[in-house]
Design a protein around this motif. Structure first.
Motif, PDB file in Angstrom:
ATOM      1  N   SER A  89       0.949  -1.236  -0.026  1.00  0.00           N
ATOM      2  CA  SER A  89       0.137  -0.017   0.162  1.00  0.00           C
ATOM      3  C   SER A  89       0.827   1.166   0.038  1.00  0.00           C
ATOM      4  CB  SER A  89      -0.736   0.014   1.184  1.00  0.00           C
ATOM      5  OG  SER A  89      -0.028   0.195   2.318  1.00  0.00           O
ATOM      6  N   ALA A  90       0.320   2.540  -0.272  1.00  0.00           N
ATOM      7  CA  ALA A  90       1.002   3.688  -0.264  1.00  0.00           C
ATOM      8  C   ALA A  90       1.570   3.984   0.988  1.00  0.00           C
ATOM      9  CB  ALA A  90       0.212   4.672  -0.774  1.00  0.00           C
ATOM     10  N   THR A  91       0.798   3.776   2.002  1.00  0.00           N
ATOM     11  CA  THR A  91       1.179   3.939   3.355  1.00  0.00           C
ATOM     12  C   THR A  91       2.493   3.144   3.831  1.00  0.00           C
ATOM     13  OG1 THR A  91      -0.901   4.292   4.097  1.00  0.00           O
ATOM     14  CG2 THR A  91       0.441   3.884   5.820  1.00  0.00           C
ATOM     15  N   ALA A  92       2.315   1.696   3.446  1.00  0.00           N
ATOM     16  CA  ALA A  92       3.775   0.860   3.572  1.00  0.00           C
ATOM     17  C   ALA A  92       4.764   1.456   3.009  1.00  0.00           C
ATOM     18  CB  ALA A  92       3.272  -0.564   3.375  1.00  0.00           C
ATOM     19  N   ALA A  93       4.645   1.670   1.676  1.00  0.00           N
ATOM     20  CA  ALA A  93       5.766   2.090   0.824  1.00  0.00           C
ATOM     21  C   ALA A  93       6.424   3.519   1.578  1.00  0.00           C
ATOM     22  CB  ALA A  93       5.271   2.485  -0.579  1.00  0.00           C
ATOM     23  N   ILE A  94       5.399   4.474   1.894  1.00  0.00           N
ATOM     24  CA  ILE A  94       6.198   5.749   2.360  1.00  0.00           C
ATOM     25  C   ILE A  94       6.654   5.287   3.661  1.00  0.00           C
ATOM     26  CG2 ILE A  94       5.341   7.654   3.461  1.00  0.00           C
ATOM     27  CD1 ILE A  94       3.143   7.946   1.127  1.00  0.00           C
ATOM     28  N   LEU A  95       5.907   4.459   4.654  1.00  0.00           N
ATOM     29  CA  LEU A  95       6.768   4.187   5.841  1.00  0.00           C
ATOM     30  C   LEU A  95       8.024   3.613   5.685  1.00  0.00           C
ATOM     31  CD1 LEU A  95       3.601   3.192   8.177  1.00  0.00           C
ATOM     32  CD2 LEU A  95       5.172   5.231   8.367  1.00  0.00           C
ATOM     33  N   SER A  96       8.089   2.610   4.566  1.00  0.00           N
ATOM     34  CA  SER A  96       9.422   1.879   4.468  1.00  0.00           C
ATOM     35  C   SER A  96      10.602   2.662   4.014  1.00  0.00           C
ATOM     36  CB  SER A  96       9.191   0.697   3.547  1.00  0.00           C
ATOM     37  OG  SER A  96       8.564  -0.407   3.957  1.00  0.00           O
ATOM     38  N   LEU A  97       9.934   3.686   3.008  1.00  0.00           N
ATOM     39  CA  LEU A  97      11.072   4.834   2.538  1.00  0.00           C
ATOM     40  C   LEU A  97      11.442   5.681   3.753  1.00  0.00           C
ATOM     41  CD1 LEU A  97      12.326   6.495   0.213  1.00  0.00           C
ATOM     42  CD2 LEU A  97      10.323   7.691   0.116  1.00  0.00           C
ATOM     43  N   MET A  98      10.772   6.100   4.631  1.00  0.00           N
ATOM     44  CA  MET A  98      11.225   6.792   5.877  1.00  0.00           C
ATOM     45  C   MET A  98      12.335   6.214   6.757  1.00  0.00           C
ATOM     46  SD  MET A  98       7.309   8.610   6.645  1.00  0.00           S
ATOM     47  CE  MET A  98       7.960   9.370   8.217  1.00  0.00           C
ATOM     48  N   VAL A  99      11.777   4.737   7.062  1.00  0.00           N
ATOM     49  CA  VAL A  99      12.635   3.968   7.599  1.00  0.00           C
ATOM     50  C   VAL A  99      14.045   3.995   7.187  1.00  0.00           C
ATOM     51  CG1 VAL A  99      13.106   1.548   8.451  1.00  0.00           C
ATOM     52  CG2 VAL A  99      11.008   2.834   8.957  1.00  0.00           C
ATOM     53  N   THR A 100      14.096   3.526   5.674  1.00  0.00           N
ATOM     54  CA  THR A 100      15.449   3.537   5.123  1.00  0.00           C
ATOM     55  C   THR A 100      16.191   4.942   5.138  1.00  0.00           C
ATOM     56  OG1 THR A 100      14.398   2.108   3.327  1.00  0.00           O
ATOM     57  CG2 THR A 100      16.221   3.162   2.589  1.00  0.00           C
ATOM     58  N   VAL A 101      15.618   6.073   4.961  1.00  0.00           N
ATOM     59  CA  VAL A 101      16.005   7.319   5.028  1.00  0.00           C
ATOM     60  C   VAL A 101      16.666   7.384   6.622  1.00  0.00           C
ATOM     61  CG1 VAL A 101      15.796   9.835   4.757  1.00  0.00           C
ATOM     62  CG2 VAL A 101      14.709   8.449   3.156  1.00  0.00           C
ATOM     63  N   ALA A 102      15.864   7.098   7.458  1.00  0.00           N
ATOM     64  CA  ALA A 102      16.442   7.344   8.729  1.00  0.00           C
ATOM     65  C   ALA A 102      17.495   6.331   8.928  1.00  0.00           C
ATOM     66  CB  ALA A 102      15.043   7.124   9.619  1.00  0.00           C
ATOM     67  N   TYR A 103      17.586   5.222   8.680  1.00  0.00           N
ATOM     68  CA  TYR A 103      18.631   4.152   8.677  1.00  0.00           C
ATOM     69  C   TYR A 103      20.112   4.843   8.030  1.00  0.00           C
ATOM     70  CZ  TYR A 103      21.012  -0.055   8.283  1.00  0.00           C
ATOM     71  OH  TYR A 103      21.915  -1.087   8.504  1.00  0.00           O
ATOM     72  N   GLU A 104      19.656   4.982   6.860  1.00  0.00           N
ATOM     73  CA  GLU A 104      20.950   5.177   5.867  1.00  0.00           C
ATOM     74  C   GLU A 104      21.459   6.893   6.524  1.00  0.00           C
ATOM     75  OE1 GLU A 104      22.312   3.786   3.366  1.00  0.00           O
ATOM     76  OE2 GLU A 104      21.070   2.118   3.090  1.00  0.00           O
ATOM     77  N   VAL A 105      20.657   7.973   6.318  1.00  0.00           N
ATOM     78  CA  VAL A 105      20.934   9.135   6.589  1.00  0.00           C
ATOM     79  C   VAL A 105      21.430   9.377   8.170  1.00  0.00           C
ATOM     80  CG1 VAL A 105      20.462  11.475   6.521  1.00  0.00           C
ATOM     81  CG2 VAL A 105      20.040  10.181   4.682  1.00  0.00           C
ATOM     82  N   GLY A 106      20.392   8.665   9.153  1.00  0.00           N
ATOM     83  CA  GLY A 106      20.793   8.889  10.490  1.00  0.00           C
ATOM     84  C   GLY A 106      21.981   8.523  10.832  1.00  0.00           C
ATOM     85  N   MET A 107      22.095   7.122  10.596  1.00  0.00           N
ATOM     86  CA  MET A 107      23.372   6.219  10.997  1.00  0.00           C
ATOM     87  C   MET A 107      24.764   6.870  10.486  1.00  0.00           C
ATOM     88  SD  MET A 107      22.338   2.359  11.465  1.00  0.00           S
ATOM     89  CE  MET A 107      23.796   2.054  12.749  1.00  0.00           C
ATOM     90  N   ILE A 108      24.848   7.375   9.257  1.00  0.00           N
ATOM     91  CA  ILE A 108      25.818   7.792   8.677  1.00  0.00           C
ATOM     92  C   ILE A 108      26.124   9.307   9.266  1.00  0.00           C
ATOM     93  CG2 ILE A 108      26.958   9.136   6.342  1.00  0.00           C
ATOM     94  CD1 ILE A 108      26.851   5.971   6.250  1.00  0.00           C
ATOM     95  N   ALA A 109      25.183   9.830   9.778  1.00  0.00           N
ATOM     96  CA  ALA A 109      25.342  11.455  10.363  1.00  0.00           C
ATOM     97  C   ALA A 109      25.718  11.234  11.718  1.00  0.00           C
ATOM     98  CB  ALA A 109      23.915  12.120  10.008  1.00  0.00           C
ATOM     99  N   ALA A 110      25.236  10.182  12.436  1.00  0.00           N
ATOM    100  CA  ALA A 110      25.676  10.168  13.622  1.00  0.00           C
ATOM    101  C   ALA A 110      26.861   9.058  13.980  1.00  0.00           C
ATOM    102  CB  ALA A 110      24.384   9.222  14.400  1.00  0.00           C
ATOM    103  N   LEU A 111      27.155   8.059  13.168  1.00  0.00           N
ATOM    104  CA  LEU A 111      28.073   7.179  13.715  1.00  0.00           C
ATOM    105  C   LEU A 111      29.191   7.108  12.318  1.00  0.00           C
ATOM    106  CD1 LEU A 111      26.176   4.227  14.832  1.00  0.00           C
ATOM    107  CD2 LEU A 111      27.353   5.978  16.233  1.00  0.00           C
ATOM    108  N   GLY A 112      28.920   7.657  11.222  1.00  0.00           N
ATOM    109  CA  GLY A 112      29.968   7.450   9.973  1.00  0.00           C
ATOM    110  C   GLY A 112      29.522   5.894   9.533  1.00  0.00           C
ATOM    111  N   ALA A 113      28.642   5.249   9.887  1.00  0.00           N
ATOM    112  CA  ALA A 113      28.518   3.970   9.332  1.00  0.00           C
ATOM    113  C   ALA A 113      27.166   3.374   9.720  1.00  0.00           C
ATOM    114  CB  ALA A 113      29.676   2.830   9.935  1.00  0.00           C
TER     115      ALA A 113
END
Length: 191
Positions: A89-113
């Motif tokens: 569903s659109a809701t699941a796709a948007i939530l998955s995208l948000m989790v992916t961005v938070a994981y990738e961007v958040g961890m790189i910005a916080a830990l460098g990895a």
């Protein structure tokens, strides 16, 4: 270089032409002088660690993909009534995208990895060797992933990005993928 030789890495060698660098393996220069990539100065190539091997980078990415696929399946199971449907569903796709961005961007910005990079012993650094990179750099590094959202062409563009990145981490003097070039970042081995 003297007895107090620097860590292995890319440096401007005495006597080499301006605007070039070459790899110092910890005891001797290897290869011929190479031109600096655009927008990267000789001073910024002292990254403090050797560049990560392509295989370590691929291993790290595979670990991250397993994590992100698992999270996407979990999100879809929690949000979608019909998990057997061909598309989420659109809701699941948007939530998955948000989790992916938070994981990738958040961890790189916080830990460098990300988790995959931590397991593989690699870290994302900015052109000065500093980590973690700024949140702006982490966001810029993630931006090529938006190509997947383009209707019809998204998958083809994402595959082209993946193939170009794979080619470059094996052939580029600095092992920089498209994501590293957009960042700008480098990926170094720390363990």
């Amino acid at each position: 270089m003297s007895d107090n030789a620097p860590e292995p890495g890319w440096y401007q060698a005495d006597g080499d032409p301006a605007g070039t660098h070459r790899y110092w393996d910890g005891s001797d220069w290897t290869g011929e002088p190479q031109p600096l990539p655009p927008n990267i100065s000789a001073d910024s190539l002292d990254l403090g660690h050797p560049l990560a091997s392509p295989w370590r980078r691929i291993g790290a990415r595979l670990i991250d993909l397993v994590i992100l696929i698992g999270v996407s399946i979990l999100v879809r199971a929690l949000v979608d009534d019909d998990i057997g449907a061909a598309t989420p569903s659109a809701t699941a796709a948007i939530l998955s995208l948000m989790v992916t961005v938070a994981y990738e961007v958040g961890m790189i910005a916080a830990l460098g990895a990300t988790v995959g990079k931590l397991v593989a012993g690699v870290r994302v650094v900015d052109p000065t060797g500093s980590y973690p990179p700024s949140s702006t750099t982490a966001i810029r590094r993630w931006l090529p992933n938006l190509l997947t959202l383009i209707p019809v062409l998204g998958i083809a563009l994402a595959l082209a990005t993946l193939l170009a990145s794979l080619l470059w981490i094996f052939t580029d003097d600095h092992r920089r993928s498209i994501f590293d070039r957009v960042g700008p970042t480098f990926v170094v081995a720390v363990g």
